[in-house]
Design an enzyme around this catalytic site. Structure first.
Site, PDB file in Angstrom:
ATOM      1  N   PHE A  75       0.639  -0.969   0.258  1.00 44.07           N
ATOM      2  CA  PHE A  75      -0.364   0.273  -0.489  1.00 44.07           C
ATOM      3  C   PHE A  75       0.827   0.854   0.418  1.00 44.07           C
ATOM      4  O   PHE A  75       1.775   1.125   0.939  1.00 44.07           O
ATOM      5  CB  PHE A  75      -0.625  -0.137   1.180  1.00 44.07           C
ATOM      6  CG  PHE A  75      -0.067  -0.420   3.092  1.00 44.07           C
ATOM      7  CD1 PHE A  75       0.980   1.658   2.979  1.00 44.07           C
ATOM      8  CD2 PHE A  75       0.153  -0.625   3.425  1.00 44.07           C
ATOM      9  CE1 PHE A  75       1.187   1.040   3.962  1.00 44.07           C
ATOM     10  CE2 PHE A  75       0.270  -1.743   4.732  1.00 44.07           C
ATOM     11  CZ  PHE A  75       1.180  -0.176   5.157  1.00 44.07           C
ATOM     12  N   HIS A 131       6.283  -8.216  12.110  1.00 43.78           N
ATOM     13  CA  HIS A 131       6.175  -6.887  10.828  1.00 43.78           C
ATOM     14  C   HIS A 131       4.852  -6.673  10.806  1.00 43.78           C
ATOM     15  O   HIS A 131       4.795  -5.329   9.804  1.00 43.78           O
ATOM     16  CB  HIS A 131       6.343  -7.498   9.561  1.00 43.78           C
ATOM     17  CG  HIS A 131       5.668  -8.757   8.643  1.00 43.78           C
ATOM     18  ND1 HIS A 131       5.226  -9.448   9.518  1.00 43.78           N
ATOM     19  CD2 HIS A 131       5.998  -8.260   7.774  1.00 43.78           C
ATOM     20  CE1 HIS A 131       4.451  -9.605   8.602  1.00 43.78           C
ATOM     21  NE2 HIS A 131       4.710  -9.294   7.334  1.00 43.78           N
ATOM     22  N   GLY A 190      -0.549  -9.519  11.530  1.00 51.56           N
ATOM     23  CA  GLY A 190      -0.532 -10.756  10.966  1.00 51.56           C
ATOM     24  C   GLY A 190      -1.652 -11.457  10.461  1.00 51.56           C
ATOM     25  O   GLY A 190      -3.017  -9.994  11.261  1.00 51.56           O
TER      26      GLY A 190
END
EC number: 6.5.1.8
Length: 468
Positions: free
Chosen positions: A221, A388, A391
């Protein structure tokens, strides 16, 4: 008394064709020989089969013993222990994959982040430290995928008051999936020697040129949103408060994917592992293939960074603003790092953020939930890592089958988010609760600030064309 398989195993034979052949020969050719003498004879053949290749009775056994054995590399029976963060929110498939990775003979240590879910080879959210070995699928297909944020000195009310202008900036200055710019911008990355010296990079150079400055599909994105700086002491010298920011998430496009496929095949051809571990095949860094992959991986990572920088450059020009700060971090990569004893390790972070002491990063939520600017605490048990993102809590297929567009629209409206493109597979409810995920890793990172998306562009927006 006839010999048994156990008798032969006791003198070194393994279960297999040679053992059966030895029993057959002893029964047919040496009926009158005592059991003890048979074992002495077979032990001699087993220890030096080349001495018996011309023996009338034993040549078949000798030739069988001289055949190359099964070249499958066995896993360790017991895997090394590893730390799990947020275990109650992690699916069994990811846990099983991590347990397999911890049985590799090259594995030194591992950790599983709270956003973990099943992938290929190493689970997404898996961190694996190895000795002088790099695992292409431990890095992942989208090599060097990363987050990049720029913060601007603009009033946050501009995102509402000039919403159409911000949407136009996103539509005109970003490309996703198969779409690329008609006139890509040049970049110094294409001057790198690796593009001419590595065969796979050379083959991909023209495609990399065409895709520079663009983003992938899926969960990638580019979005405008509101950053709130919470920590008064920060690396950017930004006063606590709210700022307009641009956040992008994407990786190395076709270049990284083809590098991953190319070297994964080489690894799987040269490093034979049991079926359940085949995607964890590694390349020794002392080999030519291992050294090539390391160069190619770093090239792909730097190319991913170049793509982000061009996205942010285009946007800064459109805004006519100079950013106050830029924050960037990546995952799907392998790093050379040292443990507490000073030993060099290869640390794979597949969908995991570097979180060494003082290392800055961005951990996003979903298109309609907040992300966080973080500073690593350098916890050894996590191998200096954090999640990160939030999830996934359901697969893309399940999301498309079960989530209704009306529910997504309602969620976005309540969050005050304007979405350009995307499919149901990226719906906010397909992801874990980012607040819960952050709660699981309080020992891994400290929060400097938050980011709330407001105008989001993703892949799947064919109806939106560049506008003047």
């Amino acid at each position: 008394m006839n010999l048994t398989g156990n008798d032969l195993k006791n003198i070194g034979f393994a279960e297999g064709k040679a053992l059966g052949l030895a029993l057959q020969i002893m029964e047919q050719q040496y009926q009158t020989m005592s059991t003890g003498d048979k074992l002495v004879l077979l032990k001699g053949v087993f220890e030096d089969p080349s001495a018996y290749v011309n023996d009338v009775k034993l040549s078949a056994l000798a030739h069988e013993l001289l055949k190359p054995g099964d070249d499958t590399i066995p896993l360790n029976v017991a895997g090394k222990p590893y730390q799990i963060y947020g275990a109650d929110a992690i699916e069994q498939g990811a846990l099983s994959q991590m347990e397999t990775a911890m049985k590799l003979p090259v594995t030194v240590a591992g950790a599983l982040m709270p956003d973990a879910h099943q992938g290929y080879g190493l689970p997404i959210g898996g961190v694996l430290a190895t000795q002088n070995a790099v695992i292409p699928y431990g890095v992942g297909v989208d090599i060097g995928c990363r987050m990049c944020m720029t913060v601007y000195n603009l009033p946050v009310t501009a995102l509402t008051e000039k919403k159409e202008e911000f949407k136009k900036l996103l539509v005109n200055n970003t490309r996703f999936g198969m779409a690329t710019f008609n006139k890509p911008k040049d970049h110094e990355i294409f001057e790198r020697k690796a593009f001419s010296e590595l065969g796979i990079a050379r083959e991909m150079k023209d495609r990399a040129w065409q895709q520079i400055g663009s983003s992938g599909g899926g969960n990638h994105f580019v979005e405008f949103g509101i950053v709130e700086i919470l920590d008064p002491v920060n690396e950017f010298n930004l006063a606590p408060g709210r700022y307009v920011a641009l956040l992008s998430h994407s990786g190395s496009r076709g270049l990284g994917a083809n590098i991953a496929r190319h070297y994964t095949k080489i690894a799987m051809d040269t490093c034979k592992l049991p079926q359940e571990a085949k995607h964890l095949a590694w390349l020794d860094l002392d080999t030519e293939a291992g050294q090539e992959y390391w160069l190619a991986m770093n090239l792909a990572g730097d190319y991913a960074s170049a793509c982000h920088h061009q996205i942010h450059e285009r946007m800064a020009i459109g805004l006519r603003e100079t950013p106050l700060a830029m924050i960037e971090n990546h995952h799907n990569f392998a790093w050379k790092e040292k443990d507490a004893a000073g030993n060099e390790l290869i640390v794979h972070r597949k969908g995991a953020t570097p979180a060494g002491k003082g290392v800055l990063g961005i951990i996003p939520g979903s298109m309609a939930t907040p992300g966080f600017i973080v500073r690593g605490k350098g916890l050894a048990e996590s191998i200096n890592s954090a999640s990160h993102g939030a999830g996934r809590t359901m697969s893309r297929t399940k999301a498309k089958q079960t989530i209704l567009q009306g529910h997504v629209n309602k969620f976005l409206k309540e969050a005050g988010v304007e979405l350009i493109g995307s499919g149901l597979d990226e719906a906010p409810m397909a992801y874990k609760d980012i607040h819960q995920v952050m709660g699981y890793q309080q020992s891994l990172v400290g929060v400097l600030g938050s980011f709330m998306p407001k105008i989001v562009r993703m892949c799947g927006d064919a109806k939106f064309q560049e506008v003047d």
